[in-house]
Design an enzyme around this catalytic site. Structure first.
Site, mmCIF file in Angstrom:
data_model
loop_
_atom_site.group_PDB
_atom_site.id
_atom_site.type_symbol
_atom_site.label_atom_id
_atom_site.label_comp_id
_atom_site.label_asym_id
_atom_site.label_seq_id
_atom_site.Cartn_x
_atom_site.Cartn_y
_atom_site.Cartn_z
ATOM 1 N N LYS A 194 1.206 -1.196 0.123
ATOM 2 C CA LYS A 194 0.196 0.374 -0.404
ATOM 3 C C LYS A 194 0.960 1.229 -0.202
ATOM 4 O O LYS A 194 0.232 2.006 -0.732
ATOM 5 C CB LYS A 194 -0.985 0.039 1.211
ATOM 6 C CG LYS A 194 -0.253 0.360 2.476
ATOM 7 C CD LYS A 194 -0.087 0.928 2.856
ATOM 8 C CE LYS A 194 0.964 1.132 4.518
ATOM 9 N NZ LYS A 194 0.794 2.385 4.861
ATOM 10 N N THR A 251 -3.895 5.905 3.418
ATOM 11 C CA THR A 251 -2.688 6.049 3.022
ATOM 12 C C THR A 251 -2.343 6.780 1.076
ATOM 13 O O THR A 251 -1.500 7.691 1.225
ATOM 14 C CB THR A 251 -1.415 4.825 2.795
ATOM 15 O OG1 THR A 251 -1.242 3.930 3.748
ATOM 16 C CG2 THR A 251 0.159 5.196 2.877
#
Length: 334
Positions: A194, A251
């Protein structure tokens, strides 16, 4: 009272020291900080003004720059160092580690030189002395928000169900909720992948692209993450949970994301070396992109977003060209 030693005095290690001091069970907590000057400053001010300004450590949290002192009597070690330095830290800590100790890795990345996950690094380092009991913690968790006491939910994964349940009880607090999982592989891979997707998301913003591009990036990024993780043996549902989709959304969209910030600056045309020189904290995606891509190629898995991020970071490719190449790939079914 269980002693927990946290290795790593960056933002996340400091936040965990604050969070665990509030947990439902009483603990003795020690925070190991590599830099002696910073350790002394944190001990004196009860605040890590360099990496987590504005968040106070509880008076009972001990701060050390010597591993032997930090680990004395510890029953649980929490590793919160950058992935590239984890092996060296665990190796230095090993002489002071008792055989009955439990490890919790909180680092999100792959070891650059070996492509290994952090739990695998711990096994390699510790096994000559004893068989380590290991869990990993990951999920959507900005250090600053967790330290403030804002509601945070994460995953605590271990192949030993009893160990996961034990650590879940030890770490849970009023605003810190942990879900257990036995898919260590999926949780660790998601945490590493990620960060690379967040750099791509930041590039989109830095180029001035809108919400359409970001939504497509997150969706196709999740598909890319799932493709590799499942091929390697992880469960698809792990990638759609907190450690996967949850952390990916945070994120890629959150203003506190260091990886997203790197991408934004790259999209604006700034050089990577200039960006990194102006950052105090590590953006794990920068060092993770290359080993992640190597891992994908080893298993013949297509990861077009990761490939373009790596080209931007390490081959000097322009962000505009990278986005164009993603959009101009051959048409296919979803």
């Amino acid at each position: 009272m269980t002693k927990i030693a946290i290795l790593g005095g960056g933002g996340w290690g400091t936040a965990l020291a604050i969070v665990l001091a509030r947990s439902h069970k009483p603990h003795e907590i020690s925070l190991w900080v590599r830099n002696p000057v910073l350790a002394e400053t944190i001990h004196r001010d009860r605040e890590n003004k360099l990496y987590l300004p504005g968040s106070k450590l509880a008076e009972g949290v001990q701060v050390h720059s010597e591993l032997e002192a930090a680990l004395a009597g510890a029953k649980i070690i929490v590793g919160a160092t950058p992935s590239a330095h984890a092996r060296a830290v665990y190796a230095s800590a090993l002489p002071f580690v008792a055989a009955n100790i439990g490890f919790v890795s909180a680092s999100k990345g792959l070891e650059p030189s070996t492509h290994l996950r952090m739990s695998e690094v711990i096994v390699q380092v510790v096994t000559p002395k004893f068989r380590p009991r290991i869990a990993v913690i990951s999920g959507p968790s900005f250090a600053l928000e967790a330290a403030r006491g804002e509601p945070t939910a994460v995953v605590l994964a271990s192949q030993e169900a009893a160990l996961a349940a034990e650590f879940q009880e030890e770490f849970a607090g009023p605003a810190f909720r942990l879900y257990t999982n036995d898919d260590v592989l999926g949780v660790e891979l998601a945490g590493a992948m990620k960060n690379v997707m967040a750099i791509a998301a930041g590039v989109c913003q830095g180029l001035g692209l809108g919400s359409n591009a970001l939504a497509a990036l997150i969706t196709r990024g999740l598909a890319e993450m799932s493709r590799l993780a499942v091929t390697l043996g992880a469960r698809r549902e792990t990638l759609s949970g907190l450690a996967g989709l949850g952390d990916l959304v945070l994120t890629c969209t959150g203003s506190l994301s260091r990886n997203r910030l790197v991408g934004i600056e790259l999209g604006k045309g700034h050089a990577l070396r200039e960006i990194m020189a102006n950052m105090r904290m590590v953006a794990e995606g920068v060092s993770t992109a290359a080993p992640l891509l190597a891992l994908a190629r080893e298993h013949q898995i297509e990861m077009p977003i990761t490939e373009q991020v790596d080209a931007i970071l390490h081959a000097g490719k322009s962000p505009k060209d990278a986005i164009r190449d993603i959009m101009e790939r051959p048409l296919k079914r979803e």
